[in-house]
Design a protein around this motif. Sequence first.
Motif, PDB file in Angstrom:
ATOM      1  N   TYR A 342      -2.363   5.527  10.271  1.00  0.00           N
ATOM      2  CA  TYR A 342      -2.901   4.317   9.645  1.00  0.00           C
ATOM      3  C   TYR A 342      -1.985   3.896   8.496  1.00  0.00           C
ATOM      4  O   TYR A 342      -1.234   4.699   7.936  1.00  0.00           O
ATOM      5  CB  TYR A 342      -4.324   4.562   9.121  1.00  0.00           C
ATOM      6  N   LYS A 343      -2.075   2.633   8.143  1.00  0.00           N
ATOM      7  CA  LYS A 343      -1.307   2.089   7.023  1.00  0.00           C
ATOM      8  C   LYS A 343      -2.188   2.057   5.780  1.00  0.00           C
ATOM      9  O   LYS A 343      -3.412   1.976   5.867  1.00  0.00           O
ATOM     10  CB  LYS A 343      -0.803   0.680   7.354  1.00  0.00           C
ATOM     11  N   LYS A 344      -1.549   2.127   4.631  1.00  0.00           N
ATOM     12  CA  LYS A 344      -2.291   2.035   3.370  1.00  0.00           C
ATOM     13  C   LYS A 344      -1.522   1.163   2.385  1.00  0.00           C
ATOM     14  O   LYS A 344      -0.424   0.688   2.691  1.00  0.00           O
ATOM     15  CB  LYS A 344      -2.552   3.429   2.801  1.00  0.00           C
ATOM     16  N   GLY A 345      -2.124   0.930   1.234  1.00  0.00           N
ATOM     17  CA  GLY A 345      -1.505   0.062   0.237  1.00  0.00           C
ATOM     18  C   GLY A 345      -2.044  -1.355   0.243  1.00  0.00           C
ATOM     19  O   GLY A 345      -1.499  -2.239  -0.423  1.00  0.00           O
ATOM     20  N   PHE A 346      -3.155  -1.588   0.978  1.00  0.00           N
ATOM     21  CA  PHE A 346      -3.743  -2.928   1.047  1.00  0.00           C
ATOM     22  C   PHE A 346      -4.715  -3.131  -0.114  1.00  0.00           C
ATOM     23  O   PHE A 346      -5.508  -2.244  -0.447  1.00  0.00           O
ATOM     24  CB  PHE A 346      -4.486  -3.124   2.368  1.00  0.00           C
ATOM     25  N   GLU A 347      -4.672  -4.325  -0.697  1.00  0.00           N
ATOM     26  CA  GLU A 347      -5.563  -4.632  -1.812  1.00  0.00           C
ATOM     27  C   GLU A 347      -7.020  -4.674  -1.346  1.00  0.00           C
ATOM     28  O   GLU A 347      -7.338  -5.201  -0.281  1.00  0.00           O
ATOM     29  CB  GLU A 347      -5.196  -5.970  -2.452  1.00  0.00           C
ATOM     30  N   ASP A 372       0.008  -6.030  -9.140  1.00  0.00           N
ATOM     31  CA  ASP A 372       0.170  -7.221  -8.302  1.00  0.00           C
ATOM     32  C   ASP A 372       1.428  -7.974  -8.719  1.00  0.00           C
ATOM     33  O   ASP A 372       2.218  -7.489  -9.544  1.00  0.00           O
ATOM     34  CB  ASP A 372      -1.075  -8.106  -8.357  1.00  0.00           C
ATOM     35  N   ASP A 373       1.639  -9.165  -8.167  1.00  0.00           N
ATOM     36  CA  ASP A 373       2.871  -9.928  -8.433  1.00  0.00           C
ATOM     37  C   ASP A 373       3.013 -10.305  -9.896  1.00  0.00           C
ATOM     38  O   ASP A 373       4.123 -10.539 -10.391  1.00  0.00           O
ATOM     39  CB  ASP A 373       2.887 -11.202  -7.569  1.00  0.00           C
ATOM     40  N   VAL A 380      -5.875  -0.535  -4.480  1.00  0.00           N
ATOM     41  CA  VAL A 380      -5.383  -0.609  -3.100  1.00  0.00           C
ATOM     42  C   VAL A 380      -5.829   0.631  -2.324  1.00  0.00           C
ATOM     43  O   VAL A 380      -6.186   1.664  -2.903  1.00  0.00           O
ATOM     44  CB  VAL A 380      -3.840  -0.732  -3.047  1.00  0.00           C
ATOM     45  N   THR A 381      -5.792   0.518  -1.005  1.00  0.00           N
ATOM     46  CA  THR A 381      -6.148   1.652  -0.148  1.00  0.00           C
ATOM     47  C   THR A 381      -5.078   2.737  -0.258  1.00  0.00           C
ATOM     48  O   THR A 381      -3.888   2.449  -0.362  1.00  0.00           O
ATOM     49  CB  THR A 381      -6.291   1.210   1.314  1.00  0.00           C
TER      50      THR A 381
END
Length: 428
Positions: A342-347, A372-373, A380-381
Amino acid sequence: MKIMIVGGGGREHAIAWAVAKSPKCDKLYAAPGNAGIAELAECVDISVMDAPALVKFAKEKEIDFVIVAPDDPLAAGVADAFLDEGIKTFGPRKNAAIIEASKAFSKDLMKKYNIPSAAYETFESADDALAYLETQEPPYVLKADGLALGKGVLICQTLEEAKAGIKEIMIDKKFGDAGNKVVIEEFMTGREVSVLCFSDGKTILPMTSAQDHKRAGDGDTGLNTGGMGTFSPSPFYTDEVKAFCEENVYQRTIDAMAAEGREFKGVLFCGLMLTEKGPRVLEFNARFGDPEAQVVIPRLKNDIVDVMEACADGTLDNIELEFEDNAAVCVMLASDGYPVSYKKGFEIEGLENFAGKDDYFVFHSGTKFAADDNGDKKVVTNGGRVLGVVALGNDLKEARKNAYEATELIDFENKYMRHDIGKAIDEQ
């Protein structure tokens, strides 16, 4: 009191939430903690397995009470490291945590002290294990002896599957050294129930019951996970079952550990199978379950620090454990692809919707802070199991309805969950 929690998952967040409410808690630390725990405690970046660094920090900060929550550090003797320095600690010593760290030990203990469980044999040789399988009828239950993040149990429907499982555990070492030994166990059928118990080594106080959902997919399909959701109490844990377990499982196990010179202080997790022949022990754990803690702790009436201190001090017989006359359901929000890839790092969006709620909680399992930017902090996940969404209700059906409505308040890319947590409730 200055209190430190060792750990950084959903179980630890639930513990931190309860500890932070205690009038006894003046300052709370967590090592390493997570983005949710950071709202309640000062998080310090120390590994749960780094006993020297943890003890050094506790001494520097003059910590009064330490709670060692996860399985790996307990099995490695992290509680011992604090206790040996005279720091009051909640959590069993290494020689008692073996009840979880070794399936073979726990099975032998149950056999010796007549604690009801499944028939079994233990093997250190893959060839011997394979030969034994030839003499048994399917389905087959294979258990890696050591700790395997809740995933070291294989239920195999055919002899070919079971042989492949032995290869996976003992030869390919899918679970590392946890597979140096394997327990082959009788397959039991029935309802599963989890009962967590506080213990001071002599007295044991069972908590309210719960039921976990281990499989990744709806309808109990897919791979075993660390837990995809829970409900509490279990309607299948009747007064009759409770009375049987109090006499034949809980106290008998604590007495057995004491007789073996392995005084157990902390939480004894009893995983039970309610078979046609009566309750049988599936497994013991040496700590709060995750996500069982997320539905049991919010229903606890007592100050959790009082209870934990009594466990550490050997005064649990002075505590009258009480739970709210309500129900709780936890639905785990996971990363799609868990537990494999699985991927992670999503807000994560929507966490603010739970602020100030008394009947809705979100406990962080795999989260962290990122910038964030604009350089501002965001959550984040950071794992397979991300958040435990918990709701209370007057009964289980109401709690289940509330929990699933609450899952809609949170969103992140690749959000995944089971849709049938507590479905057995609707069948009552």
